[in-house]
Motif scaffolding. Structure first.
Motif, PDB file in Angstrom:
ATOM      1  N   THR A  84       0.750  -1.248   0.310  1.00  0.00           N
ATOM      2  CA  THR A  84       0.135  -0.224   0.252  1.00  0.00           C
ATOM      3  C   THR A  84       1.202   1.319  -0.187  1.00  0.00           C
ATOM      4  O   THR A  84       1.553   1.418   0.531  1.00  0.00           O
ATOM      5  N   VAL A  85      -0.551   2.350  -0.362  1.00  0.00           N
ATOM      6  CA  VAL A  85       0.707   4.213  -0.169  1.00  0.00           C
ATOM      7  C   VAL A  85      -0.270   4.470   0.873  1.00  0.00           C
ATOM      8  O   VAL A  85      -1.180   4.449   0.963  1.00  0.00           O
ATOM      9  N   VAL A  86       0.046   4.895   2.303  1.00  0.00           N
ATOM     10  CA  VAL A  86      -0.248   5.854   2.975  1.00  0.00           C
ATOM     11  C   VAL A  86      -0.708   6.688   3.285  1.00  0.00           C
ATOM     12  O   VAL A  86       0.391   7.296   2.181  1.00  0.00           O
ATOM     13  N   LEU A  87      -1.903   7.172   2.455  1.00  0.00           N
ATOM     14  CA  LEU A  87      -1.784   8.944   2.226  1.00  0.00           C
ATOM     15  C   LEU A  87      -2.496   9.275   3.865  1.00  0.00           C
ATOM     16  O   LEU A  87      -3.591   9.561   3.817  1.00  0.00           O
ATOM     17  N   PHE A  88      -1.914  10.214   4.108  1.00  0.00           N
ATOM     18  CA  PHE A  88      -2.689  10.773   5.005  1.00  0.00           C
ATOM     19  C   PHE A  88      -2.099  12.631   4.684  1.00  0.00           C
ATOM     20  O   PHE A  88      -1.964  12.942   4.155  1.00  0.00           O
ATOM     21  N   VAL A 145      -4.006   3.551   0.918  1.00  0.00           N
ATOM     22  CA  VAL A 145      -5.018   3.486   2.030  1.00  0.00           C
ATOM     23  C   VAL A 145      -5.009   4.832   2.625  1.00  0.00           C
ATOM     24  O   VAL A 145      -3.896   5.502   2.740  1.00  0.00           O
ATOM     25  N   THR A 146      -6.479   5.064   3.183  1.00  0.00           N
ATOM     26  CA  THR A 146      -6.551   6.602   3.967  1.00  0.00           C
ATOM     27  C   THR A 146      -7.305   5.876   5.229  1.00  0.00           C
ATOM     28  O   THR A 146      -7.954   5.175   5.559  1.00  0.00           O
ATOM     29  N   GLY A 147      -6.777   7.135   6.248  1.00  0.00           N
ATOM     30  CA  GLY A 147      -8.276   7.028   7.556  1.00  0.00           C
ATOM     31  C   GLY A 147      -9.950   6.947   6.764  1.00  0.00           C
ATOM     32  O   GLY A 147     -10.848   7.206   7.596  1.00  0.00           O
ATOM     33  N   GLY A 148      -9.953   7.411   5.265  1.00  0.00           N
ATOM     34  CA  GLY A 148     -11.233   7.078   5.401  1.00  0.00           C
ATOM     35  C   GLY A 148     -12.472   8.760   5.459  1.00  0.00           C
ATOM     36  O   GLY A 148     -13.742   8.088   5.164  1.00  0.00           O
ATOM     37  N   GLY A 149     -11.286   9.037   6.252  1.00  0.00           N
ATOM     38  CA  GLY A 149     -12.925  10.186   6.313  1.00  0.00           C
ATOM     39  C   GLY A 149     -12.954  11.517   5.409  1.00  0.00           C
ATOM     40  O   GLY A 149     -12.563  11.827   4.236  1.00  0.00           O
ATOM     41  N   PRO A 150     -13.471  12.345   5.887  1.00  0.00           N
ATOM     42  CA  PRO A 150     -13.214  13.993   4.701  1.00  0.00           C
ATOM     43  C   PRO A 150     -11.868  14.345   4.178  1.00  0.00           C
ATOM     44  O   PRO A 150     -11.038  13.667   5.115  1.00  0.00           O
ATOM     45  N   GLY A 151     -12.125  15.387   3.683  1.00  0.00           N
ATOM     46  CA  GLY A 151     -10.606  16.537   3.706  1.00  0.00           C
ATOM     47  C   GLY A 151      -9.338  15.522   2.739  1.00  0.00           C
ATOM     48  O   GLY A 151      -9.609  14.640   1.461  1.00  0.00           O
ATOM     49  N   VAL A 152      -8.741  15.441   2.966  1.00  0.00           N
ATOM     50  CA  VAL A 152      -7.342  15.374   2.546  1.00  0.00           C
ATOM     51  C   VAL A 152      -8.111  13.753   2.769  1.00  0.00           C
ATOM     52  O   VAL A 152      -7.447  12.688   1.419  1.00  0.00           O
ATOM     53  N   MET A 153      -8.232  13.342   3.491  1.00  0.00           N
ATOM     54  CA  MET A 153      -8.113  11.527   3.150  1.00  0.00           C
ATOM     55  C   MET A 153      -9.410  11.379   2.013  1.00  0.00           C
ATOM     56  O   MET A 153      -9.303  10.552   0.907  1.00  0.00           O
ATOM     57  N   GLU A 154     -10.135  12.233   1.376  1.00  0.00           N
ATOM     58  CA  GLU A 154     -11.151  12.007   0.778  1.00  0.00           C
ATOM     59  C   GLU A 154     -10.352  12.250  -0.782  1.00  0.00           C
ATOM     60  O   GLU A 154     -10.805  11.492  -1.113  1.00  0.00           O
ATOM     61  N   ALA A 155      -9.373  12.915  -0.806  1.00  0.00           N
ATOM     62  CA  ALA A 155      -9.156  13.272  -2.016  1.00  0.00           C
ATOM     63  C   ALA A 155      -7.814  11.574  -2.438  1.00  0.00           C
ATOM     64  O   ALA A 155      -8.335  11.824  -3.493  1.00  0.00           O
ATOM     65  N   ILE A 211       2.267  12.079   3.017  1.00  0.00           N
ATOM     66  CA  ILE A 211       1.871  13.017   4.304  1.00  0.00           C
ATOM     67  C   ILE A 211       1.745  14.442   3.668  1.00  0.00           C
ATOM     68  O   ILE A 211       3.106  15.207   3.453  1.00  0.00           O
ATOM     69  N   PHE A 212       0.163  15.114   3.954  1.00  0.00           N
ATOM     70  CA  PHE A 212      -0.296  15.801   3.914  1.00  0.00           C
ATOM     71  C   PHE A 212      -0.203  17.096   5.152  1.00  0.00           C
ATOM     72  O   PHE A 212      -0.038  16.029   5.901  1.00  0.00           O
ATOM     73  N   PRO A 213       0.048  18.629   4.712  1.00  0.00           N
ATOM     74  CA  PRO A 213      -0.284  18.635   6.082  1.00  0.00           C
ATOM     75  C   PRO A 213      -2.243  18.705   6.729  1.00  0.00           C
ATOM     76  O   PRO A 213      -3.049  18.225   6.295  1.00  0.00           O
ATOM     77  N   GLY A 214      -1.284  18.090   8.332  1.00  0.00           N
ATOM     78  CA  GLY A 214      -2.690  17.529   9.119  1.00  0.00           C
ATOM     79  C   GLY A 214      -2.609  18.192  10.786  1.00  0.00           C
ATOM     80  O   GLY A 214      -2.058  18.825  10.269  1.00  0.00           O
ATOM     81  N   GLY A 215      -3.429  17.674  11.537  1.00  0.00           N
ATOM     82  CA  GLY A 215      -2.967  18.073  12.872  1.00  0.00           C
ATOM     83  C   GLY A 215      -2.784  17.098  13.376  1.00  0.00           C
ATOM     84  O   GLY A 215      -1.837  16.321  12.938  1.00  0.00           O
ATOM     85  N   VAL A 239       8.555   8.325   2.945  1.00  0.00           N
ATOM     86  CA  VAL A 239       8.039   9.111   3.999  1.00  0.00           C
ATOM     87  C   VAL A 239       8.345  10.775   3.092  1.00  0.00           C
ATOM     88  O   VAL A 239       9.461  11.467   3.593  1.00  0.00           O
ATOM     89  N   VAL A 240       7.407  10.855   2.483  1.00  0.00           N
ATOM     90  CA  VAL A 240       6.943  12.088   1.911  1.00  0.00           C
ATOM     91  C   VAL A 240       6.174  12.655   2.230  1.00  0.00           C
ATOM     92  O   VAL A 240       5.263  12.738   2.483  1.00  0.00           O
ATOM     93  N   LEU A 241       7.031  14.153   3.080  1.00  0.00           N
ATOM     94  CA  LEU A 241       6.006  15.274   3.351  1.00  0.00           C
ATOM     95  C   LEU A 241       5.670  16.775   2.065  1.00  0.00           C
ATOM     96  O   LEU A 241       6.706  16.793   1.276  1.00  0.00           O
ATOM     97  N   PHE A 242       4.905  16.884   2.280  1.00  0.00           N
ATOM     98  CA  PHE A 242       4.004  17.831   0.929  1.00  0.00           C
ATOM     99  C   PHE A 242       3.657  18.699   1.820  1.00  0.00           C
ATOM    100  O   PHE A 242       3.123  19.078   3.046  1.00  0.00           O
TER     101      PHE A 242
END
Length: 289
Positions: A84-88, A145-155, A211-215, A239-242
């Motif tokens: 997988t590629v983990v997208l946060f 694979v994402t956390g399934g929520g809105p925002g960047v995960m939805e993207a 990894i995109f900007p988040g909290g 580990v790629v930080l956007f």
């Protein structure tokens, strides 16, 4: 197939022979008896594996932990997913042109709407990764694979859906954001009670992290992975930080190295990127394809 094995169950050998009734058959038979007598209606008469009151007791926590680990694992094996590629990224970041629903003041509104560019980059990154997955492995490697929520995960899930590719959603039961976004593949959409088991499934097949900007949640997942890689409890992966400006503003990685609390070489665990293409190129360079 024997009468003891329901048609949707795999028999123990290819001839259909199975000497024991399946648990599903016993569950159905027990349900048919449950209204018969005071004894069969008693909670103590329920089959242990079919008794929600028993399975949700505090004493059976270890069983629930095991089940949460096993259920997605079996689904991934059935689907043939190898990596997988983990997208946060932030759940509060809106899509371009949409209002910043999570903003609590004008400053947050301005910043969240400016950060909507990361929604679009995450979506395009997922498109690129998913096209590679489809053409190189039939959708079995580098699955988003994402956390399934809105925002960047939805993207992330949306980008995979854009190109007709599967994507995974690992949701968690929360007082809010409980419903998964509508772009994740339904057969690969999971719901967790335990954060720890969810984290394991994020990383068990991970070949890269975007990894995109988040909290707090994004930071938590980032540092979990960095700690595992740093301590060699996990193989090194990209580990790629956007958004380098965002990350260097909110976390002073260089200061950690200067203070000696991390090794200077630990800074090499991070790669910064601004665009989807830059991020994917970093992964391509790492794996040499």
């Amino acid at each position: 197939m024997s009468d003891a094995t329901p048609p949707d169950r795999t028999p123990r050998n290819h001839d259909g022979w199975d000497p024991f009734p399946s648990s599903e058959r016993d569950r159905q038979d027990a349900a048919a008896l449950s209204g018969g007598t005071a004894q069969t209606r008693s909670p103590t008469y329920r089959l242990a594996f079919d008794d929600p009151d028993f399975l949700t007791r505090e004493e059976t926590r270890s069983v629930r932990l095991q089940l949460e680990l096993m259920k997605p694992e079996l689904a991934f094996l059935d689907a043939g997913i190898l990596s997988t590629v983990v997208l946060f990224g932030g759940a509060r970041i809106p899509a371009p042109g949409q209002a910043a629903w999570a903003a609590r003041n004008e400053t947050q509104k301005k910043n969240l709407e400016a950060n909507a560019k990361f929604y679009e980059e995450a979506r395009r990154f997922a498109q690129i990764a998913s096209r590679h997955s489809a053409t190189s492995s039939g959708g079995k490697e580098f699955v988003i694979v994402t956390g399934g929520g809105p925002g960047v995960m939805e993207a992330g899930n949306r980008g995979a859906a854009d190109v007709g590719a599967p994507s995974i959603s690992l949701n968690i039961t929360l007082p809010h954001e409980q419903e998964p976004n509508h772009f994740a593949t339904p057969e690969l959409c999971f719901n967790f009670h335990y954060f720890a088991i969810r984290k394991m499934h994020f990383l068990l097949r991970a070949k890269a992290m975007a990894i995109f900007p988040g909290g707090f949640g994004t930071m938590d997942e980032l540092f979990e992975a960095l700690t595992l890689i740093q301590t060699r409890r996990m193989q090194k992966i990209p580990v790629v930080l956007f958004g380098e400006a965002f990350w260097k503003r909110v976390i002073d990685f260089d200061a950690l190295a200067e203070e000696g609390t991390i090794s200077p070489d630990d800074l090499n665990l991070l790669t910064f990127a601004e665009t989807a293409e830059d991020g994917w190129q970093a992964i391509r360079t790492f794996y040499g394809f």
